[in-house]
Scaffold this motif. Structure first.
Motif, short mmCIF file in Angstrom:
data_model
loop_
_atom_site.label_atom_id
_atom_site.label_comp_id
_atom_site.label_asym_id
_atom_site.label_seq_id
_atom_site.Cartn_x
_atom_site.Cartn_y
_atom_site.Cartn_z
N MET A 1 0.84 -1.19 0.00
CA MET A 1 0.00 0.00 0.00
C MET A 1 0.88 1.24 0.00
SD MET A 1 -3.02 1.03 2.67
CE MET A 1 -4.10 -0.20 2.02
N ALA A 2 0.42 2.28 -0.67
CA ALA A 2 1.17 3.52 -0.70
C ALA A 2 1.25 4.12 0.70
CB ALA A 2 0.49 4.52 -1.66
N ARG A 3 2.09 5.13 0.85
CA ARG A 3 2.27 5.74 2.16
C ARG A 3 0.93 6.22 2.71
NH1 ARG A 3 2.42 11.34 1.31
NH2 ARG A 3 2.56 11.93 -0.88
N LEU A 4 0.80 6.16 4.03
CA LEU A 4 -0.45 6.51 4.68
C LEU A 4 -0.46 7.98 5.03
CD1 LEU A 4 -3.08 5.40 5.94
CD2 LEU A 4 -1.82 5.14 8.07
N ASN A 5 -1.52 8.67 4.68
CA ASN A 5 -1.70 10.07 5.03
C ASN A 5 -3.15 10.26 5.41
OD1 ASN A 5 -2.16 12.88 5.03
ND2 ASN A 5 -0.42 13.21 3.65
N LEU A 6 -3.40 10.59 6.67
CA LEU A 6 -4.77 10.66 7.15
C LEU A 6 -5.62 11.67 6.38
CD1 LEU A 6 -4.36 10.54 11.03
CD2 LEU A 6 -4.78 8.67 9.45
N LEU A 7 -5.02 12.76 5.96
CA LEU A 7 -5.80 13.84 5.36
C LEU A 7 -5.63 13.93 3.85
CD1 LEU A 7 -5.11 16.57 8.08
CD2 LEU A 7 -7.15 15.17 7.81
N GLU A 8 -4.83 13.07 3.28
CA GLU A 8 -4.56 13.15 1.84
C GLU A 8 -5.82 12.87 1.02
OE1 GLU A 8 -1.24 11.34 -1.16
OE2 GLU A 8 -2.00 10.08 0.44
N GLU A 9 -6.07 13.67 0.02
CA GLU A 9 -7.17 13.43 -0.89
C GLU A 9 -6.65 13.50 -2.33
OE1 GLU A 9 -10.61 15.90 -0.20
OE2 GLU A 9 -10.25 15.94 1.95
N THR A 10 -7.37 12.90 -3.24
CA THR A 10 -6.98 12.95 -4.63
C THR A 10 -8.19 13.34 -5.46
OG1 THR A 10 -7.61 10.71 -5.28
CG2 THR A 10 -5.51 10.96 -4.13
N ARG A 11 -7.95 13.57 -6.75
CA ARG A 11 -9.03 13.95 -7.63
C ARG A 11 -10.06 12.85 -7.80
NH1 ARG A 11 -7.88 11.79 -12.79
NH2 ARG A 11 -5.76 10.96 -12.98
N PHE A 12 -9.70 11.63 -7.41
CA PHE A 12 -10.63 10.51 -7.56
C PHE A 12 -11.67 10.47 -6.45
CE2 PHE A 12 -6.77 9.23 -9.77
CZ PHE A 12 -7.26 8.73 -10.96
N GLU A 13 -11.34 11.05 -5.29
CA GLU A 13 -12.21 10.96 -4.12
C GLU A 13 -13.15 12.15 -4.07
OE1 GLU A 13 -9.53 10.39 -0.83
OE2 GLU A 13 -8.54 8.74 -1.87
N LYS A 14 -14.46 11.85 -3.96
CA LYS A 14 -15.48 12.88 -4.06
C LYS A 14 -16.04 13.29 -2.71
CE LYS A 14 -16.62 11.11 -8.63
NZ LYS A 14 -17.63 10.47 -9.52
N VAL A 15 -15.49 12.71 -1.63
CA VAL A 15 -15.85 13.09 -0.27
C VAL A 15 -14.57 13.12 0.56
CG1 VAL A 15 -18.20 12.15 -0.33
CG2 VAL A 15 -16.30 10.67 0.34
N PRO A 16 -14.57 13.86 1.67
CA PRO A 16 -13.40 13.82 2.56
C PRO A 16 -13.22 12.43 3.15
CG PRO A 16 -14.79 15.72 3.04
CD PRO A 16 -15.57 14.85 2.11
N VAL A 17 -11.97 11.98 3.20
CA VAL A 17 -11.65 10.63 3.67
C VAL A 17 -10.48 10.71 4.65
CG1 VAL A 17 -10.90 8.32 3.03
CG2 VAL A 17 -12.38 9.62 1.48
N LYS A 18 -10.62 10.03 5.78
CA LYS A 18 -9.51 9.84 6.70
C LYS A 18 -9.21 8.35 6.77
CE LYS A 18 -9.56 13.74 9.93
NZ LYS A 18 -9.68 14.14 11.36
N VAL A 19 -7.94 8.02 6.65
CA VAL A 19 -7.52 6.62 6.68
C VAL A 19 -6.57 6.43 7.86
CG1 VAL A 19 -6.47 4.73 5.41
CG2 VAL A 19 -7.73 6.51 4.18
N TYR A 20 -6.87 5.43 8.67
CA TYR A 20 -6.10 5.14 9.88
C TYR A 20 -5.38 3.81 9.72
CZ TYR A 20 -8.76 8.89 12.13
OH TYR A 20 -9.32 10.10 12.46
N PRO A 21 -4.32 3.60 10.50
CA PRO A 21 -3.58 2.33 10.40
C PRO A 21 -4.45 1.11 10.67
CG PRO A 21 -2.33 3.94 11.66
CD PRO A 21 -3.68 4.53 11.44
#
Length: 640
Positions: A1-21
């Motif tokens: 998996m790519a590096r983890l960033n809780l607040l990172e968003e991309t043009r593909f994501e249409k809602v705010p997303v937080k990802v945790y370990p």
């Protein structure tokens, strides 16, 4: 998996997303956010209005809220709650009732006034439901609306019980449950036929009125639907996509649930990446399959047009990369899963020596061995290795009640034929018949029936292992104690299971251990069995010298295979070996035709297994490698 960033968003994501370990960290954060709302309202002398969810997803959130109450003094006296849904019809005293769930998981452990708890009423008559639903909406509004609504997500994309087809402005109402939703709930009800067909749920429009919405999702099982909800188009086919229209929603995920989001699954399409060896392998395999071109035919333009220009710049030209990745994949394929003796093994997945290895195959259920790696099992035995198999659980849960009576009838008839029946078997038989007449969905069988079911599966497992070619002394039916203890309590100690596993490992001293690597369901039997095995090996590694030469290989079950770029050993099967594997699976007659817990796949286990292995072989062929009848795949677990 790519590096983890809780607040990172991309043009593909249409809602705010937080990802945790992991879900623990995510749950703690959600619980603290809920606690913060409660405290802010307390300071103002106001009521905190919480929208709550049920199911496995919020359990650790509730556990943390209980801890905050008991250890840090968080009070819930100013809190009013509204639950999302309830099955219909449903008595509040039933084990499957969400009333029971909420009491056990939260309300019984905090100081919330009982009159402040609101859960849809599953005891109403059909005529009473519309008025109740209207009143539920009005009551939420009377408190000024929900301050926060927490959600899970079903595999249909439902939020609450808003199934596909729900409207974005829908209110609280009676709904019909999707068949997949009922299948997913079947284990709690002792079979899909016992799951209610309807439910009362808050509507999408009701959820949207909440001041804050948090959708939580954990583990790989949710990854596919999470991707569709976050990156897909808004559609009534997936009600969770409606959340893209909200300005106050956030998705909270663990890494596994986020694993198919583009930034993690195909990160080179979302951002600049560091091209590690493993990422390059994954990207080249993806590009080949995406373009339907063999790896050796990929060009510089193919790389440049699909987010991989930097890879060509750093490691190219394309053909050099192609050759390297092709050779890496080629080297995973071996017809010698125990290692080929007297050869250079530097580029082979397994060691050449010792030529005859001690092999211990752990099977969580009594049929996982032949279903998941039956061809490799047969190959190891045929090639002369000292193969042992350990059936970790009795599997008695997955035996039809009718089979119990059939086997007991055989025993009675046999005893009568040899004039040796003291009446004990008939007594057990009569008690079983009486019990089955009144048996309730999900009711735990009496001990003697569980033992009978375990013997049924034990006999099948032994027959399968004998068919493979194992002597009886190499067949170990562990029937680990946790499996039956778990039927009565979720708070289970695994120490005796670990000790039993340590004893077997020390007896065999394996050079190879094969174990099930299906971790998508963290509470499932496969994961528990692996954790027991891992702990046993971990302890032994500190004391037993033989563990230094022990390799652990993981296989997957009948449903899903490891992705090609992760496979480290691929064992090709001939048509004859596929047939032998099928016959080994057939020894498990109680699982033939229709098992007790078939999941959401209508195919028989042997069909699933053959389709899975032939699909893997086809993928290798599409990449430009040899065209095999079937391939069983393995990943080596590296100990830190």
């Amino acid at each position: 998996m790519a590096r983890l960033n809780l607040l990172e968003e991309t043009r593909f994501e249409k809602v705010p997303v937080k990802v945790y370990p992991d879900q623990d960290a995510a749950s703690l954060d959600v619980a603290r956010r809920i606690a913060s709302i409660i405290k802010e309202k307390q300071e103002k002398g106001e009521t905190a209005v919480l929208g709550l969810a049920t199911g496995a997803t919020p359990i650790k959130v509730y556990k943390e809220l209980i801890r905050l109450h008991k250890e840090e003094g968080l009070s819930f006296k100013n809190v009013v709650t509204f639950n999302l849904d309830e099955y219909y019809p449903m008595q509040p005293t039933a084990d499957q009732s969400y009333v029971q769930f909420m009491d056990k998981q939260l309300f019984d452990h905090i100081d919330i006034p009982k009159e402040n708890i609101n859960i849809p009423d599953g005891t109403l008559t059909l005529e009473e439901v519309p008025a109740f639903c209207e009143g539920y909406e009005q009551k939420i509004s009377s408190f000024g609306g929900l301050d926060i609504q927490i959600l899970g997500i079903g595999r249909t994309g439902h939020i609450g019980f808003n199934e596909p087809g729900s409207a974005p402005n829908s209110g609280t109402r009676l709904v019909t449950l999707d068949d997949l939703t009922r299948r997913d709930a079947s284990r709690d009800f002792g079979g899909k036929e016992n799951v209610p067909t309807k439910a009362i749920t808050m509507g999408v429009g009701t959820i949207f009125k909440a001041k804050e919405i948090i959708l939580m999702a954990w583990n790989e099982k949710k990854a596919e639907i999470v991707k569709k909800a976050i990156e897909g188009d808004i559609s009534s086919d997936i009600p969770a996509t409606y959340l893209q229209l909200s300005d106050h929603v956030e998705f909270v995920l663990d890494q596994d649930a986020a694993s198919l989001l583009t930034r993690f699954d195909l990160p080179w399409l979302a951002e600049d990446v560091i091209w590690t060896e493993s990422l390059a392998k994954k990207a080249v395999v993806w590009l080949s399959l995406h373009l339907d071109k063999a790896i050796l035919k990929l060009t510089d333009d193919d790389y440049n047009n699909h987010g991989m220009a930097q890879l060509v710049t750093e490691q190219g030209p394309a053909y050099n990369i192609n050759i390297r990745i092709f050779n890496e994949l080629q080297r995973t394929i071996t017809g010698w899963p125990g290692g080929k003796p007297n050869v250079d093994d530097s580029s082979r997945p397994e060691r050449a020596e010792p030529a005859r290895k001690n092999v211990l195959l752990f099977s969580p259920h009594p049929d996982d061995d032949v279903i998941s790696m039956g061809g490799t099992f047969i190959r190891l035995a045929d090639q002369g290795h000292n193969v042992h198999v350990a059936y970790q659980t009795s599997g008695n849960t997955a035996v039809w009640d009718d089979d119990v009576l059939r086997y007991l009838e055989f025993v009675m008839d046999f005893a009568q034929a040899i004039a040796d029946d003291n009446g004990t078997t008939r007594k057990v038989y009569e008690e079983a018949r009486e019990f089955f007449k009144t048996k309730q969905p999900n009711q735990v069988d009496p001990e003697i029936i569980r033992i009978t079911k375990a013997y049924i599966r034990k006999g099948e497992a032994i027959a399968g292992a004998r068919f493979v070619g194992l002597p009886d002394e190499n067949i170990h039916f562990q029937a680990l104690p946790f499996y039956d203890r778990g039927k009565f309590s979720k708070e289970v100690s695994y120490e005796d299971d670990i000790q039993q596993t340590i004893e077997l490992l020390r007896k065999v001293k394996p050079h190879q251990v094969f174990a099930a690597g299906d971790f998508a369901d963290p509470h499932g039997t496969h994961k528990v069995c692996f954790d027991i095995l891992f702990e046993a090996l971990h302890r032994l590694s500190k004391t037993d010298e033989w563990t230094k030469d022990c390799w652990l290989w993981l296989y997957r079950g009948a449903w899903h295979e490891y992705p090609i770029h992760e496979i480290e050993m691929a064992v090709p099967l001939s048509p004859q070996e596929v047939k032998r594997k099928r016959l080994a699976i057939f020894k498990h007659q109680s699982q033939k035709d229709l098992p007790v817990f078939p999941g959401d796949d209508p195919r028989e286990f042997w069909v699933r297994a053959e389709d899975r292995t032939s699909d893997t072989a086809n993928l290798y062929h599409k990449l430009g490698l040899a065209n095999y009848e079937a391939i069983e795949a393995f990943v080596r677990w590296k100990f830190d």
